[in-house]
Design a protein around this motif. Structure first.
Motif, PDB file in Angstrom:
ATOM      1  N   ALA A   1       0.828  -1.204   0.000  1.00 53.09           N
ATOM      2  CA  ALA A   1       0.000   0.000   0.000  1.00 53.09           C
ATOM      3  C   ALA A   1       0.861   1.253   0.000  1.00 53.09           C
ATOM      4  O   ALA A   1       0.556   2.231  -0.687  1.00 53.09           O
ATOM      5  CB  ALA A   1      -0.926  -0.009   1.216  1.00 53.09           C
ATOM      6  N   ALA A   2       1.949   1.228   0.749  1.00 53.30           N
ATOM      7  CA  ALA A   2       2.859   2.377   0.781  1.00 53.30           C
ATOM      8  C   ALA A   2       3.462   2.622  -0.597  1.00 53.30           C
ATOM      9  O   ALA A   2       3.569   3.768  -1.048  1.00 53.30           O
ATOM     10  CB  ALA A   2       3.964   2.143   1.811  1.00 53.30           C
ATOM     11  N   ALA A   3       3.840   1.537  -1.285  1.00 53.63           N
ATOM     12  CA  ALA A   3       4.402   1.680  -2.629  1.00 53.63           C
ATOM     13  C   ALA A   3       3.368   2.251  -3.588  1.00 53.63           C
ATOM     14  O   ALA A   3       3.684   3.103  -4.434  1.00 53.63           O
ATOM     15  CB  ALA A   3       4.903   0.327  -3.130  1.00 53.63           C
ATOM     16  N   THR A   4       2.136   1.829  -3.466  1.00 55.43           N
ATOM     17  CA  THR A   4       1.067   2.332  -4.325  1.00 55.43           C
ATOM     18  C   THR A   4       0.849   3.824  -4.119  1.00 55.43           C
ATOM     19  O   THR A   4       0.617   4.569  -5.081  1.00 55.43           O
ATOM     20  CB  THR A   4      -0.243   1.585  -4.028  1.00 55.43           C
ATOM     21  OG1 THR A   4      -0.057   0.196  -4.259  1.00 55.43           O
ATOM     22  CG2 THR A   4      -1.381   2.092  -4.894  1.00 55.43           C
ATOM     23  N   MET A   5       0.929   4.268  -2.873  1.00 59.09           N
ATOM     24  CA  MET A   5       0.683   5.672  -2.550  1.00 59.09           C
ATOM     25  C   MET A   5       1.934   6.528  -2.673  1.00 59.09           C
ATOM     26  O   MET A   5       1.877   7.736  -2.466  1.00 59.09           O
ATOM     27  CB  MET A   5       0.109   5.769  -1.128  1.00 59.09           C
ATOM     28  CG  MET A   5      -1.263   5.126  -0.973  1.00 59.09           C
ATOM     29  SD  MET A   5      -1.825   5.078   0.752  1.00 59.09           S
ATOM     30  CE  MET A   5      -1.908   6.832   1.150  1.00 59.09           C
ATOM     31  N   GLY A   6       3.066   5.902  -2.976  1.00 58.00           N
ATOM     32  CA  GLY A   6       4.294   6.666  -3.132  1.00 58.00           C
ATOM     33  C   GLY A   6       4.835   7.210  -1.825  1.00 58.00           C
ATOM     34  O   GLY A   6       5.404   8.299  -1.772  1.00 58.00           O
TER      35      GLY A   6
END
Length: 258
Positions: A99-104
């Motif tokens: 999720a962190a990677a998706t949200m940058g």
């Protein structure tokens, strides 16, 4: 025409109660479909895979609708990054790192946004009416406003929690972590904006700052943004700047000041 079993899980023998439940489900998920699909697409990179992931999420939501229905109402009071974190992890089942990677953003900021979101949705029904902002929060807002207006980066950073976030609706960009937030503050409001005037106010029960910008110190300053601050343990954990001059009239603020 065939119906989608996730959108309309009805049968010929469906009771009135079941039909009502299906209708409430359709109304509840309708405002979230686009946002959920967009998050799925960013993560998976394929429209078809995103469609499948969305259907899986809706199936989970349908099978636990009693809990989900309350979640939908609570989503409306979350900030954008809190809502995204909750949808990705608790609805779509992403890991915090994915999720962190998706949200940058990074895992620390993700966990913080998720924790704030979960605390908010656990509030009992009827508790939405905000309490007045605490005097200590208003004092913190004054220091925040003064630091930005004076381009005092050191003083500004001292007010921030390590996992602070800054978002600016309707813009999609947001910044996570004190270093990223400080870098943005130094690069834009402290450098590119010639002169600021500020008023500390309460908005939606939170300490907030109305920012006015001018071409120079002795020129008129026009309403620019209303910035709400999330505060925990005497530190700023969230900054939400609404870049909408129309808000000034709604908050009984003058559109410009000297």
């Amino acid at each position: 025409m065939a119906t989608n079993s996730l959108d309309s899980p009805a049968s010929e023998r469906e009771t009135d109660a079941a039909k009502d439940r299906r209708d409430r489900f359709d109304r509840a998920v309708a405002p979230l479909r686009r946002e959920l699909h967009a998050h799925c697409y960013r993560m998976l990179g394929s429209v078809y895979d995103a469609d499948d992931a969305l259907q899986e999420a809706l199936l989970r939501a349908w099978t636990a609708f009693d809990r989900f229905e309350g979640l939908v109402a609570a989503l409306q009071r979350l900030s954008g990054n809190e809502r995204a974190a909750l949808l990705l992890v608790d609805v779509l089942g992403f890991t915090a790192s994915d999720a962190a990677a998706t949200m940058g953003t990074n895992a620390t900021s993700m966990h913080s946004a998720l924790a704030r979101a979960r605390r908010s949705v656990r509030k009992p029904a009827g508790s939405d009416r905000p309490a007045p902002a605490q005097p200590s929060d208003l004092a913190l807002a004054r220091r925040f406003a003064d630091a930005l207006a004076a381009s005092d980066l050191e003083g500004f950073v001292a007010l921030l929690a390590p996992d602070v976030t800054w978002q600016m609706p309707p813009m999609t960009q947001w910044y996570a972590g004190s270093e990223a937030v400080a870098a943005f503050a130094q690069a834009v409001p402290m450098t590119l904006c010639p002169s600021w005037r500020t008023r500390v106010i309460t908005a939606s029960g939170q300490a907030a700052v109305a920012f006015y910008v001018g071409e120079r110190n002795d020129a008129p300053h026009q309403g620019w943004s209303v910035t709400l601050l999330d505060v925990e343990n005497d530190a700023i954990t969230g900054i939400t700047s609404f870049l909408d001059a129309a808000l000034f009239a709604r908050l009984a603020l003058p559109p410009s000041i000297d």
